[in-house]
Design an enzyme around this catalytic site. Structure first.
Site, mmCIF file in Angstrom:
data_model
loop_
_atom_site.group_PDB
_atom_site.id
_atom_site.type_symbol
_atom_site.label_atom_id
_atom_site.label_comp_id
_atom_site.label_asym_id
_atom_site.label_seq_id
_atom_site.Cartn_x
_atom_site.Cartn_y
_atom_site.Cartn_z
ATOM 1 N N GLU A 1 9.839 -3.808 10.059
ATOM 2 C CA GLU A 1 10.211 -2.516 9.469
ATOM 3 C C GLU A 1 10.639 -1.529 10.554
ATOM 4 O OE1 GLU A 1 7.323 -0.794 6.789
ATOM 5 O OE2 GLU A 1 8.437 1.093 6.655
ATOM 6 N N GLU B 1 -0.845 -5.393 8.756
ATOM 7 C CA GLU B 1 0.024 -4.742 9.740
ATOM 8 C C GLU B 1 -0.544 -4.915 11.143
ATOM 9 O OE1 GLU B 1 0.643 -0.618 8.748
ATOM 10 O OE2 GLU B 1 1.405 -1.100 6.740
ATOM 11 N N LYS C 1 -0.892 -9.354 3.064
ATOM 12 C CA LYS C 1 -0.099 -8.876 4.217
ATOM 13 C C LYS C 1 -0.955 -7.920 5.039
ATOM 14 C CE LYS C 1 3.494 -5.857 3.816
ATOM 15 N NZ LYS C 1 2.999 -4.705 4.596
ATOM 16 N N ASP D 1 0.842 -1.200 0.000
ATOM 17 C CA ASP D 1 0.000 0.000 0.000
ATOM 18 C C ASP D 1 0.878 1.251 0.000
ATOM 19 O OD1 ASP D 1 0.858 -0.182 2.604
ATOM 20 O OD2 ASP D 1 -1.134 0.017 3.518
ATOM 21 N N ASP E 1 -0.957 -6.153 -0.064
ATOM 22 C CA ASP E 1 -1.344 -5.537 1.210
ATOM 23 C C ASP E 1 -2.846 -5.361 1.321
ATOM 24 O OD1 ASP E 1 0.983 -5.163 2.630
ATOM 25 O OD2 ASP E 1 1.310 -3.101 1.949
HETATM 26 O O1 KIV Z 1 3.620 -1.073 1.608
HETATM 27 C C1 KIV Z 1 4.786 -1.486 1.529
HETATM 28 O O2 KIV Z 1 5.489 -1.269 0.533
HETATM 29 C C2 KIV Z 1 5.321 -2.244 2.650
HETATM 30 C C3 KIV Z 1 6.791 -2.485 2.659
HETATM 31 C C4 KIV Z 1 7.515 -1.235 2.952
HETATM 32 C C5 KIV Z 1 7.169 -3.569 3.584
HETATM 33 O O3 KIV Z 1 4.602 -2.617 3.520
#
Ligand code: KIV
Length: 277
Positions: free
Chosen positions: A182, A115, A113, A45, A84
């Protein structure tokens, strides 16, 4: 060429060669990433800041992610693609399943993914129970920019380190395939990497993680600002500006297009046309 990565293989990867991840947001970037031999493409994202021009990832929607991931899939059909789930699209089990399912079906993603730590376990369980592979993301989690008070390095106090480790262990126990770390100190990332059985993928987390991920634009010199952890491995931005300047100069001098870049008609057809007048 390395064989295609999968969520199943990823989970078993611990102890092997470091994994190479990069983000991509469109067909061309994905094609280059695949030709460059990366193991996993993350449709992050971070599209919000890198290609959409927002100053955070908060405005990015699920439709945006579907749009970008579909392009990436077409550009890199032979590379594992993780997408994401953006801000507020996995606040409970039902919502996470509906939105994760949409990403899997409409983009042909290999996994999603999300968070956050233990507060996301209902979402993690619901996705994994329905066979949607999940990658976690701890430390500096950009969707929490307001709660963190900015993009700050995380896990710098003993309490915060303990919380991060417990979050990582809980996510691993609940079955995630890999964990992005991160913006945390290198020895914290090294410790988490030792403590959990699944691969850790670092970005601004030192070099002891099981792999690294970089944003495409940071990796290739296309960004206007670079965080401390980012290293441009090519200067595509400078090359693009120089190329555009050469293009402008040749157009203005009428040296482009030259004969070799022009289409032609035979003398016979041209004469015939002229005699019709
Ligand atoms: O959104 C993204 O690009 C990420 C990476 C920085 C791990 O989550």
């Amino acid at each position: 060429m390395r064989e295609r990565m999968s969520a199943y293989k990823l989970k078993e990867w611990k102890g092997n060669e470091p994994l190479v991840w990069v983000t991509a947001y469109d067909f061309t970037q994905a094609r280059l990433a695949e030709q460059g031999g990366v193991d996993v493409i993350l449709v992050g994202d971070s599209a919000g800041t890198t290609v959409m021009g927002y100053d955070s990832t908060i405005p990015v929607t699920l439709n945006d992610m579907v749009y970008h991931a579909r392009m990436v899939r077409r550009g890199a059909p032979n590379t594992m693609m993780v997408v994401d789930l953006p801000f507020l699209t996995y606040t409970n089990a039902e919502q996470a399943l509906a939105n994760g399912g949409r990403l899997m079906q409409e983009t042909l993603a290999d996994g999603v993914k999300i968070e956050g730590g233990r507060r996301t376990l209902a979402a993690v369980d619901s996705l994994i129970r329905h066979d949607i592979p999940v990658v976690g993301h701890l430390g500096l989690t950009p969707q929490s920019v307001h709660a963190m008070g900015g993009y700050r390095v995380q896990a710098r106090t003993h309490d915060a380190i303990q919380t991060l480790i417990e979050d990582a262990q809980a996510l691993a126990e609940h079955g995630i395939a890999a964990l992005v770390l991160e913006g945390i100190p290198d020895r914290v990332a090294a410790h988490v990497t030792e403590q959990i059985p699944i691969p850790t993928i670092g970005i601004g987390a030192g070099n002891a993680t099981d792999g690294q991920v970089l944003v495409f634009h940071d990796c290739l010199g296309l960004s206007s600002r670079y965080p401390k952890f980012a290293k441009p491995f090519a200067n595509l931005g400078e090359m693009a500006i120089a190329g555009l300047q050469r293009y402008g100069a040749e157009v203005r001098a009428r040296s482009f297009p030259d004969d070799s870049h022009s289409y032609h008609v035979t003398d016979k057809e041209w004469d015939a046309f002229c005699h019709r007048q």
